[in-house]
Motif scaffolding. Structure first.
Motif, PDB file in Angstrom:
ATOM      1  N   LYS A 103     -41.378  51.356 -32.347  1.00 19.80           N
ATOM      2  CA  LYS A 103     -40.046  50.835 -32.692  1.00 19.80           C
ATOM      3  C   LYS A 103     -39.043  51.987 -32.816  1.00 19.80           C
ATOM      4  CE  LYS A 103     -41.389  46.645 -35.179  1.00 19.80           C
ATOM      5  NZ  LYS A 103     -41.461  46.022 -36.496  1.00 19.80           N
ATOM      6  N   SER A 107     -35.850  52.757 -30.345  1.00 17.68           N
ATOM      7  CA  SER A 107     -34.532  52.639 -30.965  1.00 17.68           C
ATOM      8  C   SER A 107     -33.550  53.605 -30.303  1.00 17.68           C
ATOM      9  CB  SER A 107     -34.629  52.959 -32.458  1.00 17.68           C
ATOM     10  OG  SER A 107     -33.346  53.020 -33.024  1.00 17.68           O
ATOM     11  N   ASP A 108     -32.331  53.172 -30.207  1.00 16.12           N
ATOM     12  CA  ASP A 108     -31.289  54.041 -29.651  1.00 16.12           C
ATOM     13  C   ASP A 108     -30.442  54.659 -30.754  1.00 16.12           C
ATOM     14  OD1 ASP A 108     -32.047  53.526 -26.979  1.00 16.12           O
ATOM     15  OD2 ASP A 108     -30.980  51.626 -27.029  1.00 16.12           O
ATOM     16  N   LYS A 109     -30.848  54.476 -31.996  1.00 16.67           N
ATOM     17  CA  LYS A 109     -30.095  55.019 -33.132  1.00 16.67           C
ATOM     18  C   LYS A 109     -30.394  56.500 -33.297  1.00 16.67           C
ATOM     19  CE  LYS A 109     -30.251  50.686 -35.683  1.00 16.67           C
ATOM     20  NZ  LYS A 109     -30.854  49.990 -36.817  1.00 16.67           N
ATOM     21  N   SER A 111     -31.333  59.683 -35.287  1.00  8.36           N
ATOM     22  CA  SER A 111     -32.192  59.898 -36.440  1.00  8.36           C
ATOM     23  C   SER A 111     -31.758  61.170 -37.164  1.00  8.36           C
ATOM     24  CB  SER A 111     -33.649  60.036 -36.002  1.00  8.36           C
ATOM     25  OG  SER A 111     -34.448  60.369 -37.109  1.00  8.36           O
ATOM     26  N   HIS A 147     -41.326  45.881 -26.634  1.00  4.25           N
ATOM     27  CA  HIS A 147     -42.032  46.827 -27.506  1.00  4.25           C
ATOM     28  C   HIS A 147     -43.524  46.824 -27.209  1.00  4.25           C
ATOM     29  CE1 HIS A 147     -38.756  46.937 -30.862  1.00  4.25           C
ATOM     30  NE2 HIS A 147     -38.526  47.803 -29.912  1.00  4.25           N
TER      31      HIS A 147
END
Length: 195
Positions: A103, A107-109, A111, A147
């Protein structure tokens, strides 16, 4: 929480340990597992539990994302010990559903963590491979399947990484070791061979 574990240990001693005292006495003098299990650190995926294996049957290495990092001295030591000293006949890389590592990888967030993204870069090719087949979906129900595709692809990638270690290549070539890719589904409890 620790008190609960200590109480659980008393239950173990009074039950399983006492009932199979001879077995545990033999284990106290040495181990002879037949499998090296490379799995995820996820607390829901305990190898002995999901396979109903007895103590001493599985030599276990766990880390975030069941990753086999190329050129990792710690991991190389585990391989050398398992293959040369314990003489395991099988090596397993086991992935699982709802994997937090995957996950995070998917994720494209951005960090703000230092170590996790660096570690997960060892699985980045799995995401890239899946993206060539199916772009990242926007719907939640499709994202879950996506996923899973990455989780399974990651197992295959880690098998490739495993075979970069000469000790594994030689043991496979000589027929001393067989390598397997497994996948555990948390919802069904089913363990499947995928590679």
């Amino acid at each position: 929480m620790i008190d609960r574990f200590l109480e659980g240990n008393k239950t173990f001693i009074e039950g399983e340990f006492t009932e199979h005292r001879d077995y545990y006495r033999d284990l106290a003098t040495g181990q002879s597992p037949t499998v090296l299990w490379i799995g995820c650190s996820d607390s829901r995926v305990a190898p002995e539990r999901i396979t109903s294996a007895k103590a001493g049957e599985i030599f276990v290495h766990r880390n975030i994302g069941n990753i086999v990092r190329i050129g990792d001295w710690n991991f190389a030591t585990i391989l050398e010990y398992a293959v040369k000293h314990l003489k395991v006949s099988d090596i397993v890389v086991c992935g699982h559903s709802d994997c937090g590592a995957i996950k995070a990888l998917a994720s494209d967030k951005e960090s703000n963590e230092a170590y996790i993204p660096l570690w997960l870069s060892n699985a980045a090719v799995a995401r890239a491979t899946v993206e060539t087949k199916m772009p990242k979906p926007t719907k939640a129900e499709d994202l879950r399947a996506w996923h899973r595709m990455i989780e399974e692809e990651n197992v295959k990638l880690q098998l490739e990484n495993l075979r970069t270690y000469p000790i594994v290549r030689e043991a496979e070539k000589e027929g001393k070791v067989t390598v397997h890719g497994l996948y555990f589904d948390l919802e069904t409890g089913k363990l499947d061979q995928i590679a």
